[in-house]
Design a protein around this motif. Structure first.
Motif, PDB file in Angstrom:
ATOM      1  N   HIS A  85     -10.372 -27.914 -12.654  1.00 12.68           N
ATOM      2  CA  HIS A  85     -10.038 -28.773 -13.783  1.00 12.68           C
ATOM      3  C   HIS A  85     -10.135 -30.248 -13.407  1.00 12.68           C
ATOM      4  O   HIS A  85      -9.909 -30.627 -12.252  1.00 12.68           O
ATOM      5  N   GLN A  86     -10.465 -31.072 -14.404  1.00 13.39           N
ATOM      6  CA  GLN A  86     -10.492 -32.523 -14.186  1.00 13.39           C
ATOM      7  C   GLN A  86      -9.098 -33.028 -13.827  1.00 13.39           C
ATOM      8  O   GLN A  86      -8.934 -33.847 -12.924  1.00 13.39           O
ATOM      9  N   GLU A  87      -8.076 -32.523 -14.523  1.00 19.58           N
ATOM     10  CA  GLU A  87      -6.698 -32.865 -14.193  1.00 19.58           C
ATOM     11  C   GLU A  87      -6.239 -31.844 -13.157  1.00 19.58           C
ATOM     12  O   GLU A  87      -6.038 -30.674 -13.475  1.00 19.58           O
ATOM     13  N   LEU A  88      -6.107 -32.247 -11.923  1.00 22.06           N
ATOM     14  CA  LEU A  88      -5.929 -31.335 -10.811  1.00 22.06           C
ATOM     15  C   LEU A  88      -4.655 -30.507 -10.953  1.00 22.06           C
ATOM     16  O   LEU A  88      -3.590 -31.024 -11.266  1.00 22.06           O
ATOM     17  N   ASN A  89      -4.782 -29.192 -10.723  1.00 22.30           N
ATOM     18  CA  ASN A  89      -3.660 -28.266 -10.875  1.00 22.30           C
ATOM     19  C   ASN A  89      -3.104 -27.856  -9.517  1.00 22.30           C
ATOM     20  O   ASN A  89      -3.162 -26.694  -9.127  1.00 22.30           O
ATOM     21  N   LEU A  90      -2.589 -28.823  -8.799  1.00 23.34           N
ATOM     22  CA  LEU A  90      -2.014 -28.569  -7.488  1.00 23.34           C
ATOM     23  C   LEU A  90      -0.523 -28.888  -7.511  1.00 23.34           C
ATOM     24  O   LEU A  90      -0.069 -29.727  -8.290  1.00 23.34           O
TER      25      LEU A  90
END
Length: 502
Positions: A85-90
C-alpha cells in the motif's frame, strides 16, 4: 500468455461519490501492467477491492480463470494476492521480522527462522538492517522496502505495488526493478501504480489509464504526452515551468560547518560540517541516496534537531532555532517528507489544518477572529486550487495531491521568507506535480528562498538554480544550473570524501 487475473465491470460507491464505474482489467503471467491516473481516478480503490480491503463491490474477479470471492485480506492472501500500500501498513513498535510475519504466526513462534528469513529478504533488497530493528527507528524509504519484503515473504501470484518508489532514490529504485524482474521471471503478475512516468518505459509491459473512476484506455508503447492527456483529459502545460532563475538576490540563509549528532537507535543520519547558502529568489536542491541526511539537514535548519557545532545566519542575523516554533517566528517553513504523520491532523478539517501555525495573525483581544481566519484560509485554498467542497471538509478524505496543497497553504499563511521542502511531490499525480512546480517557481520569483530535497533527479535538474549533493551527512559536491547531470550527481552521492565545489 496465460491470464492470471481478470477483473470485470468493477463498480464501487462511497457516500456521495461514484469511485469506480464498470472498470475491467486483465493481467497475464509474468506481466507488469502499470495503472495510471490522477489522484482520485480510482486506482487505489480498484486495487483495494482486489486486496480485500473493500468487501462490498460490483462486478466479478477471476484468478487463473476461476471465480474468486474476495471480501477480506485473508481471502486475497488465499488466492496469492499481495499488495504494497502507498500508506504503509507497518506497526512502528514491532521489529522488522515481527511486521513481516504479522498475522501468520503459529502457536509457538519460530523466532530464529523468522529472523533468518527476514535477513535474507532484507539482503535481497539491499537493506543493511537487523531483523530485530524496530520499524519506528527506520526511515520512510527503509519502511517502504520493508513493505516490499513483507509482500515477497508470501507465495504471491499477483503483486500490487502502489507507489513503491515514492520515497526511494535512484539507486534503490533500480534495486527494486531487479526484484520485480526476478518475480516476473518466475511468472508473478505485477500491477504497478506510479506517478513517475519516467519509470514506465523501463518496467511496464502495458499501461492502463483510469480517469474519474472509469477505464479510459491502454497502451503498449509509452508516449508521455499522450498518457498525460489520457490521465487529465486535457493538454498539460510545462511539467517543470522554471525559467532560468537567478542567484543575484541577497543571501538569506548561510550555514557554516553545521554538525548534528544522531542518537544511537534513532534511525537518523548525523550531519558533519555542512556548509551552504541560499539567496532570495533562488531554488537550491539537495540530492543524495537514502540515508544521506537530506531530511536531517532540512529538519536541523527548522529547529527539530540541535546542532553540536557550526553556525547559521538568517537575513544577516544569527540564527540558532531551538524548536520549530522559533524557526516559524523567524519566517522559516518546512513542508515535511511525511505529510500524514508530520504535517496534517487527518481527522480534522482543511481550515483547522491550514491555520494552525498562523493563529496569532487572527487574534483579537486574545480570541481568534474566526471570520478573518476563515477568509484567509478560503483565499489560500482557492489560490492553490484545492479540490474540496469547502474548508470544513476533512483533510483525511482528500487525495494525496490535495493534502499536499493544504500543507502548502498552511505554510504560506505564515508568510515565510525561507521555505524548506522535503519530497514536495512524493506520491502525487502528474497534474498536481505540475501545479506544485509552478508554485515553487512563483515563490522564487516573488523573492522567497527555497531549499528543496528530492529523490527525483529530473525534478531537481529542471527546477533548481544549484544542486547540493549529500553523502553520509556531508556535502560532497555542488553543481550550478546547467552543469549538473544525473550521472555526476549519482557519482557524488556515492562519494565518501568531500569533493571540490564546481
Amino acid at each position: 500468455m496465460t491470464t492470471v487475473l481478470t477483473m470485470r465491470a468493477i463498480g464501487k460507491s462511497f457516500p456521495g461519490v461514484r469511485a469506480l464505474d464498470g472498470v475491467s482489467l486483465t493481467v497475464g503471467e509474468g506481466e507488469v501492467v502499470a495503472l495510471l491516473g490522477e489522484n482520485g481516478a480510482g486506482k487505489s480503490t480498484l486495487m483495494n477491492i482486489l486486496a480485500g480491503v473493500f468487501k462490498d463491490y460490483e462486478g466479478e474477479i477471476e484468478i487463473g480463470g476461476e471465480p474468486a470471492r474476495i471480501h477480506s485480506p485473508k481471502d486475497a492472501g488465499r488466492h496469492g494476492i499481495a499488495m504494497i500500500h502507498q500508506e504503509l501498513n507497518l506497526v512502528p513498535e514491532l521489529s522488522i521480522a515481527d511486521n513481516i510475519f504479522l498475522g501468520r504466526e503459529r502457536a509457538i513462534l519460530d523466532r530464529k527462522g523468522m529472523e533468518a528469513r527476514t535477513a535474507e529478504l532484507l539482503r535481497g533488497l539491499g537493506l543493511d538492517l537487523s531483523p530485530r530493528t524496530l520499524v519506528k527507528q527506520c526511515k520512510i524509504a527503509e519502511r517502504q522496502l520493508i513493505e516490499v519484503a513483507k509482500a515477497l515473504s508470501q507465495n504471491v501470484r499477483v503483486l500490487v505495488m502502489d507507489e513503491p518508489t515514492s520515497a526511494l532514490a535512484d539507486a534503490e529504485v533500480h534495486r527494486l526493478y531487479e526484484v520485480i524482474r526476478d518475480l516476473t521471471g518466475r511468472g508473478v503478475a505485477v500491477i504497478y501504480i506510479s506517478h513517475r512516468l519516467e519509470e514506465l518505459e523501463e518496467i511496464a509491459d502495458r499501461v492502463v489509464v483510469l480517469r474519474d473512476g472509469r477505464y479510459v484506455g491502454e497502451r503498449s508503447s509509452i508516449d508521455r504526452d499522450e498518457l498525460i492527456q489520457m490521465m487529465v483529459g486535457r493538454p498539460l502545460g510545462e511539467m517543470f515551468p522554471r525559467a532560468n532563475g537567478g542567484s543575484d538576490g541577497a543571501e538569506l540563509l548561510r550555514v557554516e560547518g553545521l554538525s548534528v549528532p544522531a542518537e544511537p537507535g534513532s534511525g537518523r543520519t548525523a550531519l558533519r560540517e555542512v556548509s551552504l547558502s541560499v539567496r532570495t529568489g533562488e531554488i537550491v536542491g539537495v540530492a543524495g541516496l537514502m540515508g544521506a541526511g537530506r531530511s536531517e539537514l532540512l529538519e536541523s535548519i527548522f529547529g527539530v534537531h540541535r546542532a553540536a557545532a557550526g553556525r547559521m545566519m538568517l537575513g544577516g542575523r544569527p540564527y540558532r532555532p531551538r524548536s520549530p516554533k522559533q524557526a516559524i517566528a523567524r519566517g522559516v517553513a518546512l513542508v515535511a517528507e511525511d505529510r500524514k504523520a508530520q504535517s496534517l491532523v487527518l481527522g480534522n478539517t482543511i481550515g483547522f489544518n491550514a491555520s494552525l501555525p498562523s493563529l496569532k495573525r487572527f487574534l483579537r483581544f486574545g480570541v481568534v477572529d474566526r471570520r478573518r481566519e476563515g477568509a484567509a484560509v478560503a483565499g489560500q485554498v482557492r489560490e492553490l486550487r484545492v479540490k474540496a467542497p469547502g474548508t470544513r471538509f476533512t483533510v483525511g478524505n482528500l487525495s494525496g495531491g490535495n493534502q499536499q496543497k493544504v500543507v502548502l497553504a498552511k505554510w504560506l499563511l505564515t508568510a515565510p521568507s525561507l521555505i524548506l521542502m522535503d519530497e514536495p511531490t512524493r506520491g502525487i499525480d502528474v497534474g498536481a506535480k505540475a501545479e506544485i512546480h509552478a508554485l515553487m517557481s512563483e515563490l522564487a520569483a516573488s523573492g522567497k528562498a527555497v531549499l528543496v530535497a528530492s529523490s527525483e533527479l529530473p525534478e531537481l535538474l529542471a527546477m533548481c538554480d544549484r544542486i547540493l549533493v549529500l553523502c553520509e551527512g556531508r556535502i560532497t559536491a555542488e553543481f550550478p544550473r546547467g552543469q549538473a547531470t544525473q550521472e555526476a550527481i549519482l557519482a557524488a552521492a556515492m562519494a565518501r570524501q568531500q569533493v571540490t565545489t564546481l
